[in-house]
Design an enzyme around this catalytic site. Sequence first.
Site, PDB file in Angstrom:
ATOM      1  N   GLY A 239       8.788 -12.908   4.616  1.00 42.71           N
ATOM      2  CA  GLY A 239       8.277 -12.699   3.268  1.00 42.71           C
ATOM      3  C   GLY A 239       6.804 -12.963   3.055  1.00 42.71           C
ATOM      4  O   GLY A 239       6.273 -12.620   1.996  1.00 42.71           O
ATOM      5  N   GLY A 283       8.169 -10.278   9.245  1.00 38.52           N
ATOM      6  CA  GLY A 283       8.086  -8.867   9.619  1.00 38.52           C
ATOM      7  C   GLY A 283       6.677  -8.375   9.348  1.00 38.52           C
ATOM      8  O   GLY A 283       5.827  -8.252  10.224  1.00 38.52           O
ATOM      9  N   ARG A 284       6.397  -8.176   8.038  1.00 38.52           N
ATOM     10  CA  ARG A 284       5.125  -7.613   7.594  1.00 38.52           C
ATOM     11  C   ARG A 284       3.906  -8.358   8.158  1.00 38.52           C
ATOM     12  O   ARG A 284       2.966  -7.737   8.646  1.00 38.52           O
ATOM     13  CB  ARG A 284       5.082  -7.678   6.071  1.00 38.52           C
ATOM     14  CG  ARG A 284       3.892  -6.977   5.448  1.00 38.52           C
ATOM     15  CD  ARG A 284       3.823  -7.257   3.946  1.00 38.52           C
ATOM     16  NE  ARG A 284       5.099  -7.201   3.294  1.00 38.52           N
ATOM     17  CZ  ARG A 284       5.604  -6.135   2.680  1.00 38.52           C
ATOM     18  NH1 ARG A 284       4.916  -5.028   2.619  1.00 38.52           N
ATOM     19  NH2 ARG A 284       6.788  -6.182   2.108  1.00 38.52           N
ATOM     20  N   ARG A 319       5.936   3.732   1.063  1.00 37.84           N
ATOM     21  CA  ARG A 319       5.653   2.545   0.249  1.00 37.84           C
ATOM     22  C   ARG A 319       4.921   2.842  -1.072  1.00 37.84           C
ATOM     23  O   ARG A 319       5.297   2.289  -2.106  1.00 37.84           O
ATOM     24  CB  ARG A 319       4.869   1.499   1.066  1.00 37.84           C
ATOM     25  CG  ARG A 319       5.579   1.075   2.361  1.00 37.84           C
ATOM     26  CD  ARG A 319       4.991  -0.182   2.983  1.00 37.84           C
ATOM     27  NE  ARG A 319       5.213  -1.309   2.129  1.00 37.84           N
ATOM     28  CZ  ARG A 319       4.302  -1.848   1.348  1.00 37.84           C
ATOM     29  NH1 ARG A 319       3.071  -1.379   1.342  1.00 37.84           N
ATOM     30  NH2 ARG A 319       4.595  -2.865   0.581  1.00 37.84           N
ATOM     31  N   TYR A 323       7.019   1.567  -4.216  1.00 37.09           N
ATOM     32  CA  TYR A 323       6.611   0.288  -4.813  1.00 37.09           C
ATOM     33  C   TYR A 323       5.213   0.355  -5.427  1.00 37.09           C
ATOM     34  O   TYR A 323       4.610  -0.694  -5.671  1.00 37.09           O
ATOM     35  CB  TYR A 323       6.596  -0.828  -3.748  1.00 37.09           C
ATOM     36  CG  TYR A 323       7.718  -0.791  -2.754  1.00 37.09           C
ATOM     37  CD1 TYR A 323       9.025  -1.098  -3.129  1.00 37.09           C
ATOM     38  CD2 TYR A 323       7.482  -0.469  -1.415  1.00 37.09           C
ATOM     39  CE1 TYR A 323      10.053  -1.064  -2.202  1.00 37.09           C
ATOM     40  CE2 TYR A 323       8.504  -0.439  -0.489  1.00 37.09           C
ATOM     41  CZ  TYR A 323       9.788  -0.734  -0.891  1.00 37.09           C
ATOM     42  OH  TYR A 323      10.805  -0.701   0.020  1.00 37.09           O
ATOM     43  N   CYS A 350       7.583  18.383  -1.584  1.00 34.97           N
ATOM     44  CA  CYS A 350       7.810  19.149  -2.803  1.00 34.97           C
ATOM     45  C   CYS A 350       8.319  18.260  -3.945  1.00 34.97           C
ATOM     46  O   CYS A 350       9.416  18.471  -4.467  1.00 34.97           O
ATOM     47  CB  CYS A 350       8.814  20.244  -2.468  1.00 34.97           C
ATOM     48  SG  CYS A 350       9.185  21.312  -3.818  1.00 34.97           S
ATOM     49  N   TYR A 379       7.217  -1.330   7.602  1.00 32.16           N
ATOM     50  CA  TYR A 379       7.948  -0.451   6.677  1.00 32.16           C
ATOM     51  C   TYR A 379       7.220   0.890   6.529  1.00 32.16           C
ATOM     52  O   TYR A 379       7.229   1.486   5.454  1.00 32.16           O
ATOM     53  CB  TYR A 379       8.157  -1.142   5.321  1.00 32.16           C
ATOM     54  CG  TYR A 379       8.724  -2.536   5.490  1.00 32.16           C
ATOM     55  CD1 TYR A 379      10.041  -2.723   5.866  1.00 32.16           C
ATOM     56  CD2 TYR A 379       7.923  -3.672   5.329  1.00 32.16           C
ATOM     57  CE1 TYR A 379      10.561  -3.998   6.069  1.00 32.16           C
ATOM     58  CE2 TYR A 379       8.426  -4.945   5.531  1.00 32.16           C
ATOM     59  CZ  TYR A 379       9.745  -5.101   5.899  1.00 32.16           C
ATOM     60  OH  TYR A 379      10.243  -6.360   6.102  1.00 32.16           O
TER      61      TYR A 379
HETATM   62  N1  LLP Z   1      14.499 -11.491   6.749  1.00 30.08           N
HETATM   63  C1  LLP Z   1      15.302 -10.811   5.925  1.00 30.08           C
HETATM   64  C2  LLP Z   1      16.684 -11.256   5.762  1.00 30.08           C
HETATM   65  C3  LLP Z   1      14.811  -9.701   5.223  1.00 30.08           C
HETATM   66  O1  LLP Z   1      15.617  -9.037   4.402  1.00 30.08           O
HETATM   67  C4  LLP Z   1      13.466  -9.292   5.412  1.00 30.08           C
HETATM   68  C5  LLP Z   1      12.938  -8.128   4.697  1.00 30.08           C
HETATM   69  C6  LLP Z   1      12.667 -10.019   6.304  1.00 30.08           C
HETATM   70  C7  LLP Z   1      13.208 -11.123   6.956  1.00 30.08           C
HETATM   71  C8  LLP Z   1      11.227  -9.670   6.581  1.00 30.08           C
HETATM   72  O2  LLP Z   1      10.415  -9.815   5.475  1.00 30.08           O
HETATM   73  P1  LLP Z   1       8.822  -9.635   5.601  1.00 30.08           P
HETATM   74  O3  LLP Z   1       8.262 -10.788   6.395  1.00 30.08           O
HETATM   75  O4  LLP Z   1       8.575  -8.349   6.283  1.00 30.08           O
HETATM   76  O5  LLP Z   1       8.362  -9.641   4.199  1.00 30.08           O
HETATM   77  N2  LLP Z   1      10.343  -2.041   2.426  1.00 30.08           N
HETATM   78  C9  LLP Z   1       9.692  -3.095   1.691  1.00 30.08           C
HETATM   79  C10 LLP Z   1      10.030  -4.467   2.227  1.00 30.08           C
HETATM   80  C11 LLP Z   1      11.521  -4.740   2.315  1.00 30.08           C
HETATM   81  C12 LLP Z   1      11.824  -6.074   2.915  1.00 30.08           C
HETATM   82  C13 LLP Z   1      13.273  -6.213   3.240  1.00 30.08           C
HETATM   83  N3  LLP Z   1      13.611  -7.444   3.874  1.00 30.08           N
HETATM   84  C14 LLP Z   1       8.190  -2.837   1.696  1.00 30.08           C
HETATM   85  O6  LLP Z   1       7.759  -1.855   2.276  1.00 30.08           O
HETATM   86  O7  LLP Z   1       7.443  -3.595   1.096  1.00 30.08           O
END
Ligand code: LLP
Length: 428
Positions: A239, A283-284, A319, A323, A350, A379
């Site tokens: 997150g 992740g991000r 994205r 969002y 389209c 993403y």
């Molecule tokens: N752990 C769990 C259980 C998750 O559901 C997620 C992301 C992460 C870790 C990783 O989170 P991060 O560090 O990447 O924030 N598509 C959206 C983001 C969706 C995130 C879903 N879960 C976007 O493009 O902003």
Amino acid sequence: MFGKKDHLTVERGRLHISGADTVALAQEFGTPLYVTSEERLRQNFRAYDAFSSADKYFAVKANGNLALLRILAQEGAGADVFSAGELYLASLAGIPRDKILFNGNSKRESELVMAAASGVRVSVDSPEELETLARAAQSLDRTVEVLFRVNPDINVQTHPKIATGLRTSKFGIPHSQVVDVYRQAMASSHILPVGLHCHIGSQILDVSSFVEAAGRMMDLAAAVTSADGSVEMIDLGGGLGIQYDPQAQPAPSPADLAAGVLPVIRQRSAQIGISPRLVLEPGRSIVADSTILLTRVNTVKDAHVTFVGLDAGFNVLARPMLYDSYHHIVACDRADQPAAGSYTVVGPICESGDVLARDRLLPPVQRGDVLAFLDAGAYGFSMSSQYNGQGRPAEVLVAKDGGAELIRRAEGPSDLMAGQMIPSRLLY
Ligand code: LLP
């Protein structure tokens, strides 16, 4: 020039990534094209060393490219997987099973069986799922280690579609029910409850939300311990946000996150008398800024506004449409020039919502130019689609020495047909 992104440089007016010329990459491999800096990816993962002994489970949903997963496996990453498909990718990349957590709020029974058979840990999202998993484990005569996904009831400042720890969210077990479910698991012969898991949302820029979540998790760890449960792992999820807009406030670093969260975990663990292993699921913050998306301008049109039409739309980078996300855009062969006009940057899809940036100030843009979208590694490809008969784009990895290798080929028309069948009765 691009904040702390030292893998992005401008040489003779041209944007380079890890020393590779982006205009030349677009020419050689075609566009749209995702391009990843290997060195930046490794650096981002290493920034989490601030958490010392914590395990870092990369969130495969952010980017499931095998070469990238392999690099992260070499760096010692585990994996947060959200489906059998992501489990398959993580395993192929060589991520060890004991560092994989199988997540999901609505897992198929076949996925639970696969998780039990493969020996990964499972994050259980409901009492009902626990029963299904217990039956799967029993039929295989395996013992499955589980964590419980907690709904921590925490409000975070992010886009509502990616806030996952709200009381009203679909994820997790309400925290008032967690001790009971833990007890239920302790009584189950093929289930071993080992810890607690939460994920409060994504693109979070305020460390205090994570500190609050850590406190909430330690409250629960205390309650579970009092009920004779053993809490060996605390998984705080992912997150941590990044700075997408160079004009915005810098995002907190993994070190800032560690400085906020670690004291809470340490102090409360000592009070409770436990020493749980900390797990994170970034992740991000690991993959987003390692990767840019190169696109080519198909058309420039003076209308109600000046539209720049690209060969990539929300089929390639969803994205902005989903969002309203900001991705910084660089004109690759005029990267050192000041803005000359305001453009609304759109894709070839389209739908009128296929807008990647509105009223963006850029140097003069012409047909044939290459534009780069920064911070596209998380993403980006993983949420791309074949909508409108568009194949998904290629991906390229740039090594430390600037050498570029194809790590996924672009899809063509035959990929649109893949898996489809015409019943023979329709042929004659
Ligand atoms: N752990 C769990 C259980 C998750 O559901 C997620 C992301 C992460 C870790 C990783 O989170 P991060 O560090 O990447 O924030 N598509 C959206 C983001 C969706 C995130 C879903 N879960 C976007 O493009 O902003």
